[in-house]
Design an enzyme around this catalytic site. Structure first.
Site, PDB file in Angstrom:
ATOM      1  N   ASN A 133       9.523   4.222  28.011  1.00 31.11           N
ATOM      2  CA  ASN A 133      10.474   4.041  26.652  1.00 31.11           C
ATOM      3  C   ASN A 133       9.814   3.036  25.733  1.00 31.11           C
ATOM      4  OD1 ASN A 133      12.713   3.472  25.297  1.00 31.11           O
ATOM      5  ND2 ASN A 133      14.180   3.270  26.894  1.00 31.11           N
ATOM      6  N   CYS A 136      13.643   2.207  22.435  1.00 27.39           N
ATOM      7  CA  CYS A 136      14.914   1.758  22.562  1.00 27.39           C
ATOM      8  C   CYS A 136      15.390   1.294  21.317  1.00 27.39           C
ATOM      9  CB  CYS A 136      15.243   0.907  23.753  1.00 27.39           C
ATOM     10  SG  CYS A 136      16.838   0.533  23.741  1.00 27.39           S
ATOM     11  N   GLY A 269      20.457  15.674  26.774  1.00 26.95           N
ATOM     12  CA  GLY A 269      20.583  14.344  26.902  1.00 26.95           C
ATOM     13  C   GLY A 269      22.013  14.220  26.656  1.00 26.95           C
TER      14      GLY A 269
END
Lengths: 307, 230
Positions: A133, A136, A269
């Site tokens: 990730n 973010c 998602g």
């Protein structure tokens, strides 16, 4: 939900991960991966991407963490998670029981943090890949993708720290996402995940206060689908490694758009929040589309948008 | 609103909630289950935004997509204590279900801004419950807050025999939590928070407890009143 008989072959190989269909669940929308077992058949999902795991536990951001906007949501969860040690001890054994491949999303503040999490996960059963990730939008520091040198360091150090395939999750909030994809590829990434949420904001006009505690948050849902699709197209045509495309996908038709734009796999998602069976439905709709169009393999249409 | 859902009716417990897919809005809406009957579940809600407005406009016999029951529900092993229920506004929903499910009757404190916020609760009274009402404008019952009545009742009784259950606006719940602490009365609070999924996946409905955030949907919505940092 419609049942489709005699499905065409929707299986894919994504950076060495064998998946029965191309529909993954995006990080942060499916818990650690096993919680929704009562609500859907988890083995009907192509691959599960866990919520992001960090080296130390993270408490997350103060409430309010969510706001509904037109055709989407803004969130600022703040990567709340139990930390990698507790993840390996308490969560991974439950994930090891699943047949679906599990991809562990990880984050940190420095390249050393990322490498330490990857090292802690290395050699464990039941992990098919690592997703970095790098995107973010809700941490106090900048989005990692906005620092090319840091992106390069993180990917190359994580590659050295573990033997798993490494998927770099890119932020859409950069000047040239295609160039960022090339950078990630040349740094050693085995695949890309495009894209994360878009920074956004909402204000309560009665109280004059932002609707979420961190003022800005990450926007997701059908409202961002055209924005994310553009990111996938700009990236996939400039790299050789496979791209996992996501952003606002809620139907099989949405997923096909991403595949035509160059995505080898897609992620659902925000759709999971409304319908825990969304990934299974999307996969079934992809199969139905393939049957109707007489497409035998998804690779026949990947990136085949005619421009 | 009553929905025919025999299986859900059979397994639902007081304090649990449902996520309802209202037409025209993006996310599901969480609503407390206000009661069950032989083959249906009951809801009490106020129209506050687009989602509840759409629900209120549904014609009779519409089909609705819901996920239920969710959440933990109230503990009600009373250990011979007298239950005191403190409801504010639509907080009456989950406490109505609780009052109708408890093996013994206690006292229900029920507050609203005006008499228009107070629903008739004959079925609870019929089970022997004492119902004390307060409105902020004095149009029905005591003029002031429902917590005034609660304090008076506790002051005149034996707090060692009492247990509190509360659901309502944040300010009222905070006041009940203080009263519980001051009088050393055990208690439970049902919380409300913005939710996307209702099932623990989005982690949006965080509430501060002690040194960590818990999720209203999957750790709650009912919490021990001492655990919440109001």
């Amino acid at each position: 939900m419609k049942k489709i008989k005699a499905s065409p072959d929707t299986s894919i190989n994504f950076a060495g991960i064998k998946c029965k269909n191309p529909v993954f669940v995006a990080s942060g929308t499916f818990g650690y991966g096993y919680e929704a077992a009562d609500l859907t058949d988890i083995n009907s999902i192509g691959a599960i991407i866990t919520k992001t795991i960090t080296l130390s536990p993270k408490a997350g951001n103060p409430p309010p963490r969510l706001a509904e906007v037109t055709s989407g949501i803004l969130n600022s969860i703040g990567l709340q998670n139990v930390g990698v040690a507790a993840f390996c001890r308490d969560k991974l054994p439950l994930l090891q029981k699943l047949k679906t491949p599990v991809i562990v999303s990880i984050a940190g503040e420095t390249a050393a943090d990322y490498a330490a999490v990857a090292r802690a996960l290395n050699g464990k059963n039941g992990i098919a890949a690592i997703e970095l990730n790098l995107s973010c939008p809700n941490l106090k520091k900048q989005i990692i993708c906005q620092n090319a040198q840091l992106v390069n360091q993180i990917i190359s150090r994580v590659k050295k720290a573990c033997y798993y395939p490494v998927i770099a999750k890119l932020s859409p909030q950069v000047a040239d996402i295609g160039a960022l994809g090339i950078l990630a590829e040349s740094s050693g990434a085995d695949a890309l995940s495009v894209a994360n949420t878009f920074p956004g904001m909402a204000i309560n006009v009665n109280t004059f206060r932002p609707k979420i505690s961190t003022v800005t948050g990450g926007m997701s849902g059908p409202a961002i689908k055209p924005l994310a699709l553009r990111c996938v197209w700009e990236t996939a045509r400039r790299v050789r490694i496979p791209v996992l495309g996501g952003g606002g996908i809620a139907t099989g038709s949405d997923a096909i758009e991403f595949i035509l734009a160059g995505a080898r796999a897609v992620s659902a998602g925000t759709a999971n929040f409304i319908d825990p069976q969304a990934p299974a439905t999307i996969a079934a709709e992809i199969a139905e589309y393939m049957k109707k169009k007489n497409i035998s393999s998804l690779s026949d249409i990947t990136g085949k948008v005619m421009v | 609103m009553i929905l025919k859902a025999p299986t859900i009716a059979r397994v639902s417990r007081p304090g649990q909630f449902a996520m309802l897919k209202a037409p025209g809005v993006f996310l599901r809406r969480p609503l407390s289950i206000a009661g069950v009957n032989k083959d249906g579940i009951e809801f009490i809600y106020r129209v506050v935004g687009a989602g509840t407005r759409e629900l209120s406009l549904l014609p009779r016999e519409s089909a609705l997509d819901i996920i239920a029951p969710l959440g933990n529900g109230y503990e009600y092993d009373l250990k011979n204590r007298v239950p005191l229920l403190v409801a504010g506004g639509t907080g009456i929903a989950s406490l109505r279900f609780l009052a109708l499910s408890m093996p013994v009757a206690g006292v229900l404190f029920y507050g609203g801004k005006t008499k228009n916020d107070i629903l008739p609760l004959k079925e609870i009274a019929a089970r022997g419950w004492k119902i004390l009402i307060a409105t902020e404008d004095g149009s029905r019952g005591h003029k002031g807050f429902v917590t005034d009545l609660l304090k008076r009742h506790i002051g005149a009784g034996r707090p060692g025999n009492m247990v509190l259950y509360t659901c309502g606006p944040h300010g009222m719940e905070k006041c009940v939590s203080q009263i519980a602490a001051d009088n050393n009365i055990p208690g439970y609070v049902s919380l409300e928070e913005m939710m996307a999924c209702g099932t623990g996946n989005c982690q949006g409905c965080a509430v501060k407890t002690g040194d960590s955030y818990k999720m209203v949907c999957s750790d709650g919505p009912v919490f021990n009143i001492n655990d919440i940092c109001f």
